[in-house]
Design a protein around this motif. Structure first.
Motif, PDB file in Angstrom:
ATOM      1  N   ILE A  81       0.819  -1.214   0.000  1.00 51.52           N
ATOM      2  CA  ILE A  81       0.000   0.000   0.000  1.00 51.52           C
ATOM      3  C   ILE A  81       0.853   1.264   0.000  1.00 51.52           C
ATOM      4  O   ILE A  81       0.323   2.386  -0.084  1.00 51.52           O
ATOM      5  CB  ILE A  81      -0.976   0.000   1.202  1.00 51.52           C
ATOM      6  CG1 ILE A  81      -2.203   0.885   0.912  1.00 51.52           C
ATOM      7  CG2 ILE A  81      -0.287   0.438   2.490  1.00 51.52           C
ATOM      8  CD1 ILE A  81      -3.289   0.777   1.952  1.00 51.52           C
ATOM      9  N   MET A  82       2.158   1.119   0.055  1.00 45.32           N
ATOM     10  CA  MET A  82       3.011   2.302   0.127  1.00 45.32           C
ATOM     11  C   MET A  82       2.979   3.139  -1.144  1.00 45.32           C
ATOM     12  O   MET A  82       3.111   4.369  -1.091  1.00 45.32           O
ATOM     13  CB  MET A  82       4.441   1.900   0.488  1.00 45.32           C
ATOM     14  CG  MET A  82       4.604   1.584   1.970  1.00 45.32           C
ATOM     15  SD  MET A  82       6.209   0.884   2.388  1.00 45.32           S
ATOM     16  CE  MET A  82       7.312   2.215   1.886  1.00 45.32           C
ATOM     17  N   THR A  83       2.788   2.514  -2.314  1.00 49.98           N
ATOM     18  CA  THR A  83       2.664   3.316  -3.541  1.00 49.98           C
ATOM     19  C   THR A  83       1.439   4.218  -3.494  1.00 49.98           C
ATOM     20  O   THR A  83       1.540   5.423  -3.759  1.00 49.98           O
ATOM     21  CB  THR A  83       2.642   2.407  -4.775  1.00 49.98           C
ATOM     22  OG1 THR A  83       3.905   1.736  -4.890  1.00 49.98           O
ATOM     23  CG2 THR A  83       2.405   3.216  -6.047  1.00 49.98           C
ATOM     24  N   CYS A 126       4.496   9.123   3.564  1.00 51.00           N
ATOM     25  CA  CYS A 126       3.295   9.754   4.117  1.00 51.00           C
ATOM     26  C   CYS A 126       3.701  10.880   5.063  1.00 51.00           C
ATOM     27  O   CYS A 126       4.885  11.124   5.286  1.00 51.00           O
ATOM     28  CB  CYS A 126       2.401   8.733   4.819  1.00 51.00           C
ATOM     29  SG  CYS A 126       3.098   7.990   6.297  1.00 51.00           S
ATOM     30  N   ASP A 127       2.711  11.561   5.595  1.00 55.07           N
ATOM     31  CA  ASP A 127       2.977  12.703   6.467  1.00 55.07           C
ATOM     32  C   ASP A 127       3.659  12.257   7.750  1.00 55.07           C
ATOM     33  O   ASP A 127       4.668  12.813   8.165  1.00 55.07           O
ATOM     34  CB  ASP A 127       1.654  13.409   6.771  1.00 55.07           C
ATOM     35  CG  ASP A 127       1.853  14.703   7.527  1.00 55.07           C
ATOM     36  OD1 ASP A 127       2.929  15.298   7.422  1.00 55.07           O
ATOM     37  OD2 ASP A 127       0.914  15.119   8.237  1.00 55.07           O
ATOM     38  N   TRP A 128       3.102  11.237   8.402  1.00 51.67           N
ATOM     39  CA  TRP A 128       3.770  10.636   9.540  1.00 51.67           C
ATOM     40  C   TRP A 128       3.325   9.211   9.725  1.00 51.67           C
ATOM     41  O   TRP A 128       2.234   8.810   9.316  1.00 51.67           O
ATOM     42  CB  TRP A 128       3.606  11.440  10.828  1.00 51.67           C
ATOM     43  CG  TRP A 128       2.251  11.925  11.244  1.00 51.67           C
ATOM     44  CD1 TRP A 128       1.770  13.200  11.126  1.00 51.67           C
ATOM     45  CD2 TRP A 128       1.199  11.169  11.899  1.00 51.67           C
ATOM     46  NE1 TRP A 128       0.497  13.284  11.647  1.00 51.67           N
ATOM     47  CE2 TRP A 128       0.133  12.058  12.143  1.00 51.67           C
ATOM     48  CE3 TRP A 128       1.067   9.852  12.302  1.00 51.67           C
ATOM     49  CZ2 TRP A 128      -1.058  11.658  12.752  1.00 51.67           C
ATOM     50  CZ3 TRP A 128      -0.109   9.437  12.928  1.00 51.67           C
ATOM     51  CH2 TRP A 128      -1.156  10.332  13.145  1.00 51.67           C
ATOM     52  N   SER A 129       4.219   8.428  10.330  1.00 52.42           N
ATOM     53  CA  SER A 129       3.995   7.017  10.594  1.00 52.42           C
ATOM     54  C   SER A 129       4.415   6.748  12.025  1.00 52.42           C
ATOM     55  O   SER A 129       5.546   7.063  12.412  1.00 52.42           O
ATOM     56  CB  SER A 129       4.822   6.162   9.623  1.00 52.42           C
ATOM     57  OG  SER A 129       4.796   4.789   9.974  1.00 52.42           O
ATOM     58  N   VAL A 130       3.502   6.186  12.847  1.00 51.00           N
ATOM     59  CA  VAL A 130       3.777   6.008  14.273  1.00 51.00           C
ATOM     60  C   VAL A 130       3.272   4.656  14.741  1.00 51.00           C
ATOM     61  O   VAL A 130       2.433   4.023  14.093  1.00 51.00           O
ATOM     62  CB  VAL A 130       3.126   7.123  15.118  1.00 51.00           C
ATOM     63  CG1 VAL A 130       3.735   8.484  14.808  1.00 51.00           C
ATOM     64  CG2 VAL A 130       1.615   7.161  14.875  1.00 51.00           C
ATOM     65  N   THR A 131       3.780   4.234  15.897  1.00 57.72           N
ATOM     66  CA  THR A 131       3.349   2.997  16.524  1.00 57.72           C
ATOM     67  C   THR A 131       2.538   3.310  17.774  1.00 57.72           C
ATOM     68  O   THR A 131       2.995   4.062  18.640  1.00 57.72           O
ATOM     69  CB  THR A 131       4.564   2.128  16.900  1.00 57.72           C
ATOM     70  OG1 THR A 131       5.337   1.878  15.725  1.00 57.72           O
ATOM     71  CG2 THR A 131       4.118   0.801  17.508  1.00 57.72           C
TER      72      THR A 131
END
Length: 531
Positions: A81-83, A126-131
């Motif tokens: 899904i990263m594309t 993406c704008d941000w990626s968090v856990t």
């Protein structure tokens, strides 16, 4: 309070925040996220590939203005899904991707779907990626993402939740706050600065991007009284009526548009990045002062070096400013010069890619006024998006920035799901169609009325032309295509292959009434065979 596993609570929270549709594919690592979907009353759309799920979420968001939400598994699901995430990021599309993640990845190797740094990989697109390592963090981060999408620059966000947390029981999410913060409005002094500049100008020129589309009905009549000339970016088409006598259209990419811009004594760019894919040159062309109005501070400090920078919601600021300008303004722009220039540019486009514009004209004559289009990276779209007349904004969507092939079919599926009975059409090249052809099964499964136009020239035509211009012997640009009609029928879709423009119009009309999708193969010489 109902205690449920966190995976189920997340779906209930999203429903409470207005999410009605989720796109995705279940797997053993994210199945807990599926526990609560039906109970929450959310529709789930099963894509055939996570890339398709992402593009569907993108298309849904562009059609509805609501965030597109996708559920994916850890590892390959997120990678796939990263594309779409990169496409949404480049085009400022609100998308929320929620994935599972392995509980521990450092001490233990060889696990199913293991990645070295899943959070960091997603952060690149993406704008941000968090856990989210607790239920409370999951709820807080989801609200943060949704609030930022609604009140700031729309963009995709990624939240990953460890599998053990998804499986653990959790209290429900807190109720949503009554209202999000409002988007920023320009200070009165900034409105005065814009008004003063417009009043002093004899030849003002406005450039509108998609950021100006919201609320256009509130300021359009005031703008037209300025007698200013205008352009739109591709994404901003339809903001200014195409038949407005001082509107140059979505033709910023014409090289000689720089000379038109240089002839103005004030340029006001509203809700646009003025990016490479808008201009295809390094400099806008202006010698006069440049005013930028945008929500994004990054835009206001870019290479175009605006003289006046206004950080504000573009539409709200225009409404407040233009209402104060009073009566009709006299300028030196004339309808004759605009019409002559537009005619010259149309002839250029027709010469660059012969045979496309008559098909685009036939399409315009056939479809209802409120039709929404999703196009792919194909020569038909490259020409049509400069000249196809749009009577309203936000109704032609294209993978502008990231420029990925395979966008249009799944995005159109997402758009159609969001719009219901409103007509939607997908436009793809013969090569790009095969990137995401499997999503045709989704359109068949859901019985979506969806004409799918395949522009078939049997090759990567744009790349071949580029190689020739660069004096490279064309290589690897010819492919063997399947029988698209039989392929469509194998999926359960209808199929048509019109041989002239009248038959093309008839095929579109039939497809817009069909129950289920229709693949319409259009050979690139159809306009020539119609003469």
């Amino acid at each position: 309070m109902t205690i449920r596993p966190l995976g189920a609570q997340i779906s209930h929270m999203l429903k409470d925040r207005g999410v009605d549709v989720i796109f995705g594919i279940p797997g053993v690592h994210n199945q807990e996220m599926y526990r609560g979907i039906e109970e929450a009353g959310i529709t789930h759309v099963l894509a055939r590939h996570e890339q398709g799920a992402g593009f569907m979420a993108d298309g849904y968001a562009r059609a509805t203005g609501k965030p597109g939400v996708a559920y994916v598994i850890s590892g390959p699901g997120l990678c796939n899904i990263m594309t779409p995430m990169g496409q949404a990021y480049s085009d400022s599309v609100p998308m929320l991707v929620i994935s599972s993640v392995l509980d521990e990845t450092e001490a233990k190797r060889g696990q199913l779907h293991q990645m070295k740094d899943q959070e960091g990989a997603a952060a690149a697109v993406c704008d941000w990626s968090v856990t989210a390592r607790t239920a409370e963090a999951s709820y807080q981060l989801i609200d943060r993402a949704l609030m930022q999408m609604e009140t700031g620059v729309p963009s995709p966000k990624h939240i990953q939740v460890p599998i053990a947390q998804l499986e653990a029981n959790a209290d429900p999410a807190p109720d949503r706050a009554d209202e999000w913060p409002y988007r920023p409005e320009a200070a009165p002094l900034q409105r005065i600065a814009l008004i003063d500049r417009i009043n002093a100008a004899k030849r003002p020129l406005f450039i509108f991007g998609a950021g100006a589309a919201h609320g256009v009905e509130r300021w359009l009549s005031h703008f037209l009284r300025l007698n200013a000339a205008s352009f739109t970016t591709y994404a901003g088409r339809g903001i200014i009526p195409d038949d407005s006598p001082l509107h140059f259209g979505a033709t910023l990419a014409r090289a000689s548009s720089a000379a038109v811009i240089a002839s103005s004594d004030l340029v006001v760019a509203v809700g646009t990045r003025l990016s490479e894919v808008d201009l295809w040159r390094d400099h806008l062309g202006n010698d006069a002062p440049l005013v930028r109005i945008d929500l994004d501070p990054e835009v206001l400090s870019d290479c175009h070096k605006a003289d006046t920078r206004i950080l504000a919601d573009a539409s709200a600021h225009l409404t407040e400013s233009l209402m104060q300008l009073g009566g009709e303004k006299q300028t030196t722009w004339t309808g004759a010069e605009v019409a002559s220039t537009r005619a010259r540019w149309r002839a250029e486009i027709d010469a660059e890619r012969p045979g496309i514009l008559p098909v685009a004209d036939a399409l315009k004559q056939t479809v209802p006024a409120n039709t929404m289009f999703y196009s792919d990276m194909t020569q038909f779209a490259y020409s049509a998006k400069e000249v196809y007349p749009m009577d309203r904004p936000g109704h032609w969507h294209h993978p502008y920035g990231f420029g990925t092939l395979g966008y249009a079919l799944p995005a159109a599926i997402g758009g159609k799901i969001g719009l219901g009975d409103q007509p939607v059409i997908a436009i793809l090249g013969d090569y790009g169609f095969q990137y995401t052809v499997q999503e045709l099964a989704v359109a068949v499964e859901l019985e979506l009325t969806l004409p799918i136009i395949i522009w078939d020239n049997g090759k990567l035509g744009e790349i071949e032309d580029s190689m020739v211009r660069a004096q490279i012997a064309p290589n690897a640009v010819i492919q063997r295509n399947p029988d698209f009609l039989k392929l469509a029928e194998a999926y359960g879709a209808a199929a048509a292959e019109p041989t002239d423009l009248d038959a093309f119009k008839s095929a579109i009309q039939t497809a817009l009434q069909a129950k289920g999708p229709t693949v319409i193969r259009v050979k690139s010489d159809i306009a020539l065979t119609s003469n």
